[in-house]
Write a protein that holds these residues in place. Sequence first.
Motif, PDB file in Angstrom:
ATOM      1  N   ILE A 390       0.848  -1.201   0.000  1.00  0.00           N
ATOM      2  CA  ILE A 390       0.000   0.000   0.000  1.00  0.00           C
ATOM      3  C   ILE A 390       0.880   1.246   0.000  1.00  0.00           C
ATOM      4  O   ILE A 390       0.611   2.218  -0.731  1.00  0.00           O
ATOM      5  CB  ILE A 390      -0.942  -0.008   1.213  1.00  0.00           C
ATOM      6  N   GLY A 391       1.939   1.254   0.809  1.00  0.00           N
ATOM      7  CA  GLY A 391       2.830   2.413   0.857  1.00  0.00           C
ATOM      8  C   GLY A 391       3.500   2.686  -0.471  1.00  0.00           C
ATOM      9  O   GLY A 391       3.583   3.849  -0.915  1.00  0.00           O
ATOM     10  N   LEU A 392       3.979   1.656  -1.137  1.00  0.00           N
ATOM     11  CA  LEU A 392       4.604   1.833  -2.454  1.00  0.00           C
ATOM     12  C   LEU A 392       3.617   2.409  -3.461  1.00  0.00           C
ATOM     13  O   LEU A 392       3.938   3.355  -4.202  1.00  0.00           O
ATOM     14  CB  LEU A 392       5.133   0.489  -2.958  1.00  0.00           C
ATOM     15  N   ALA A 393       2.408   1.854  -3.495  1.00  0.00           N
ATOM     16  CA  ALA A 393       1.414   2.296  -4.479  1.00  0.00           C
ATOM     17  C   ALA A 393       1.015   3.758  -4.248  1.00  0.00           C
ATOM     18  O   ALA A 393       0.932   4.555  -5.206  1.00  0.00           O
ATOM     19  CB  ALA A 393       0.184   1.390  -4.411  1.00  0.00           C
ATOM     20  N   LEU A 394       0.788   4.136  -3.003  1.00  0.00           N
ATOM     21  CA  LEU A 394       0.341   5.502  -2.728  1.00  0.00           C
ATOM     22  C   LEU A 394       1.480   6.514  -2.860  1.00  0.00           C
ATOM     23  O   LEU A 394       1.242   7.669  -3.230  1.00  0.00           O
ATOM     24  CB  LEU A 394      -0.290   5.573  -1.335  1.00  0.00           C
ATOM     25  N   THR A 395       2.710   6.109  -2.580  1.00  0.00           N
ATOM     26  CA  THR A 395       3.849   7.015  -2.813  1.00  0.00           C
ATOM     27  C   THR A 395       3.993   7.319  -4.297  1.00  0.00           C
ATOM     28  O   THR A 395       4.223   8.480  -4.697  1.00  0.00           O
ATOM     29  CB  THR A 395       5.150   6.395  -2.272  1.00  0.00           C
ATOM     30  N   LEU A 396       3.858   6.311  -5.131  1.00  0.00           N
ATOM     31  CA  LEU A 396       3.887   6.528  -6.577  1.00  0.00           C
ATOM     32  C   LEU A 396       2.738   7.437  -7.013  1.00  0.00           C
ATOM     33  O   LEU A 396       2.917   8.294  -7.892  1.00  0.00           O
ATOM     34  CB  LEU A 396       3.815   5.192  -7.307  1.00  0.00           C
ATOM     35  N   SER A 397       1.576   7.270  -6.406  1.00  0.00           N
ATOM     36  CA  SER A 397       0.433   8.118  -6.740  1.00  0.00           C
ATOM     37  C   SER A 397       0.715   9.578  -6.405  1.00  0.00           C
ATOM     38  O   SER A 397       0.389  10.484  -7.184  1.00  0.00           O
ATOM     39  CB  SER A 397      -0.815   7.632  -5.996  1.00  0.00           C
ATOM     40  N   ILE A 398       1.317   9.821  -5.245  1.00  0.00           N
ATOM     41  CA  ILE A 398       1.678  11.190  -4.853  1.00  0.00           C
ATOM     42  C   ILE A 398       2.680  11.775  -5.835  1.00  0.00           C
ATOM     43  O   ILE A 398       2.555  12.930  -6.267  1.00  0.00           O
ATOM     44  CB  ILE A 398       2.247  11.193  -3.418  1.00  0.00           C
ATOM     45  N   ALA A 399       3.685  10.983  -6.207  1.00  0.00           N
ATOM     46  CA  ALA A 399       4.710  11.461  -7.139  1.00  0.00           C
ATOM     47  C   ALA A 399       4.113  11.820  -8.493  1.00  0.00           C
ATOM     48  O   ALA A 399       4.507  12.826  -9.110  1.00  0.00           O
ATOM     49  CB  ALA A 399       5.798  10.403  -7.298  1.00  0.00           C
ATOM     50  N   LEU A 400       3.173  11.020  -8.966  1.00  0.00           N
ATOM     51  CA  LEU A 400       2.571  11.280 -10.276  1.00  0.00           C
ATOM     52  C   LEU A 400       1.605  12.454 -10.221  1.00  0.00           C
ATOM     53  O   LEU A 400       1.561  13.283 -11.137  1.00  0.00           O
ATOM     54  CB  LEU A 400       1.847  10.018 -10.764  1.00  0.00           C
ATOM     55  N   TYR A 401       0.813  12.565  -9.163  1.00  0.00           N
ATOM     56  CA  TYR A 401      -0.186  13.639  -9.071  1.00  0.00           C
ATOM     57  C   TYR A 401       0.478  15.013  -8.982  1.00  0.00           C
ATOM     58  O   TYR A 401       0.017  15.974  -9.596  1.00  0.00           O
ATOM     59  CB  TYR A 401      -1.081  13.399  -7.858  1.00  0.00           C
ATOM     60  N   TRP A 402       1.578  15.101  -8.224  1.00  0.00           N
ATOM     61  CA  TRP A 402       2.272  16.384  -8.068  1.00  0.00           C
ATOM     62  C   TRP A 402       3.597  16.378  -8.829  1.00  0.00           C
ATOM     63  O   TRP A 402       4.571  16.994  -8.396  1.00  0.00           O
ATOM     64  CB  TRP A 402       2.519  16.664  -6.585  1.00  0.00           C
ATOM     65  N   LYS A 403       3.633  15.701  -9.963  1.00  0.00           N
ATOM     66  CA  LYS A 403       4.884  15.546 -10.704  1.00  0.00           C
ATOM     67  C   LYS A 403       5.528  16.882 -11.030  1.00  0.00           C
ATOM     68  O   LYS A 403       6.746  17.060 -10.872  1.00  0.00           O
ATOM     69  CB  LYS A 403       4.615  14.765 -11.999  1.00  0.00           C
ATOM     70  N   ALA A 404       4.757  17.838 -11.490  1.00  0.00           N
ATOM     71  CA  ALA A 404       5.316  19.136 -11.890  1.00  0.00           C
ATOM     72  C   ALA A 404       5.930  19.882 -10.711  1.00  0.00           C
ATOM     73  O   ALA A 404       6.882  20.658 -10.871  1.00  0.00           O
ATOM     74  CB  ALA A 404       4.233  19.992 -12.542  1.00  0.00           C
ATOM     75  N   ASP A 405       5.410  19.657  -9.508  1.00  0.00           N
ATOM     76  CA  ASP A 405       5.875  20.392  -8.332  1.00  0.00           C
ATOM     77  C   ASP A 405       6.970  19.656  -7.571  1.00  0.00           C
ATOM     78  O   ASP A 405       7.640  20.255  -6.726  1.00  0.00           O
ATOM     79  CB  ASP A 405       4.694  20.642  -7.384  1.00  0.00           C
TER      80      ASP A 405
END
Length: 416
Positions: A390-405
């Motif tokens: 779960i931690g790996l999946a949600l960390t990737l989600s955070i990275a992709l959602y705020w990729k520009a920042d």
Amino acid sequence: MTLISSSAMLAPFRVRSFRFQWPADLLTSWGIEMENLVLGWYILVETGSVLALTLFWALQYLGTLLAPVFGMAGDRIGHRTVLCAMRAAYALVAAAVTALAWAEMLDPGYVFAAAALSGLIRPSDQGMRNALIGETMPGGALMATMGVSRTTADSARIAGALAGAGLFAAFGMGPVYVAITGFYGLGFLLTLGVAGRRLRIEPASANRPSLWRDLAEGLAYVWDTPCSLAAMWLAFLVNLTAFPLTSGLLPYVAKDLYGLGQTGLGTLVASTALGSLLGSVAVSLAGRVIRPARMMILFALAWYLALLLFVQMPGPAGGRLALTLAGFMQSLSLVPMSVMLLTSAGERFRGRVMGVRMLAIYGVPIGLMIAGILIERIGFVWAASLYCVIGLALTLSIALYWKADLWARDAPGNWR
């Protein structure tokens, strides 16, 4: 001149205030780590319940929701004043437990009460340390200073865990708590020597915003600053799914999975801390070459992979190696996160933002209580593996959602 210089680690000590704060933080951390290990083991042995163990650890985060209030108080009256009051309270609670231990009146009920009292204020300690560093240190030295500061907690987890386990096994609860109370008392006295807030013009009391207005402004600032918001979500995630595996659940792993005693538990805690210490040293040496947001994300992913490796280890030798690796990755993620938050917040919002950051710690008691239930149903390995995935999946989600920042070299989160 090389990019990485050992002198970077010594630079913060040129500031008189830090020469007081570093040993004060170190002694306080020693007391905290010894207390956590001793009381956690005591609860597990006396009750024989992993749920009671997770409840004990969850109570220590009871005051997480008060963290923004401590942050606002620091912004108003100075972070040193708030930190001194907190550390005096640690010493008083520890003195009460010492008296109960020597009188042979200590039982799990009193331990739960002490954990609840400490839990009202202790979750804000790290945030106050960081805010005080931001208040007293020049901006150019912030990354190196944060790395050096982090070594207090990391080295304390090594020495405090081993010393606490050894003293507890050899002498019992009373003598150990005399030492713990002494560490808290000395930490408080040294904190008095830290520099106070810089002088600045304050509005008249009649025109000063209320505490609730300050809190609303801090929350609004975080919400409107993408890199800060991403860091807050990541902080909550790692507190929910990563920290429970290397803190509150380690007594269970030591006793029930590896068949170890107090000293064996101390070596597991020390292994995590050794890796974290090495990571903190690496960050302080690298200093300003680091891109904070990128590093925060990459090493959060590596942290979860190291924890997944730890979960699969059948014995204590492999477990120690995996925990050392996990601790190393942990520091390489969390220290840049703190620097990014302090740098972007500036003087006005520094205390409030770190207070909001401390709210993320509330993930720990939630994660511990859920883990306790899952372990009794599906076992430690499956429950811990689920947390890591779960931690790996949600960390990737955070990275992709705020990729520009978070990923662009010129993004505010990667300013150095």
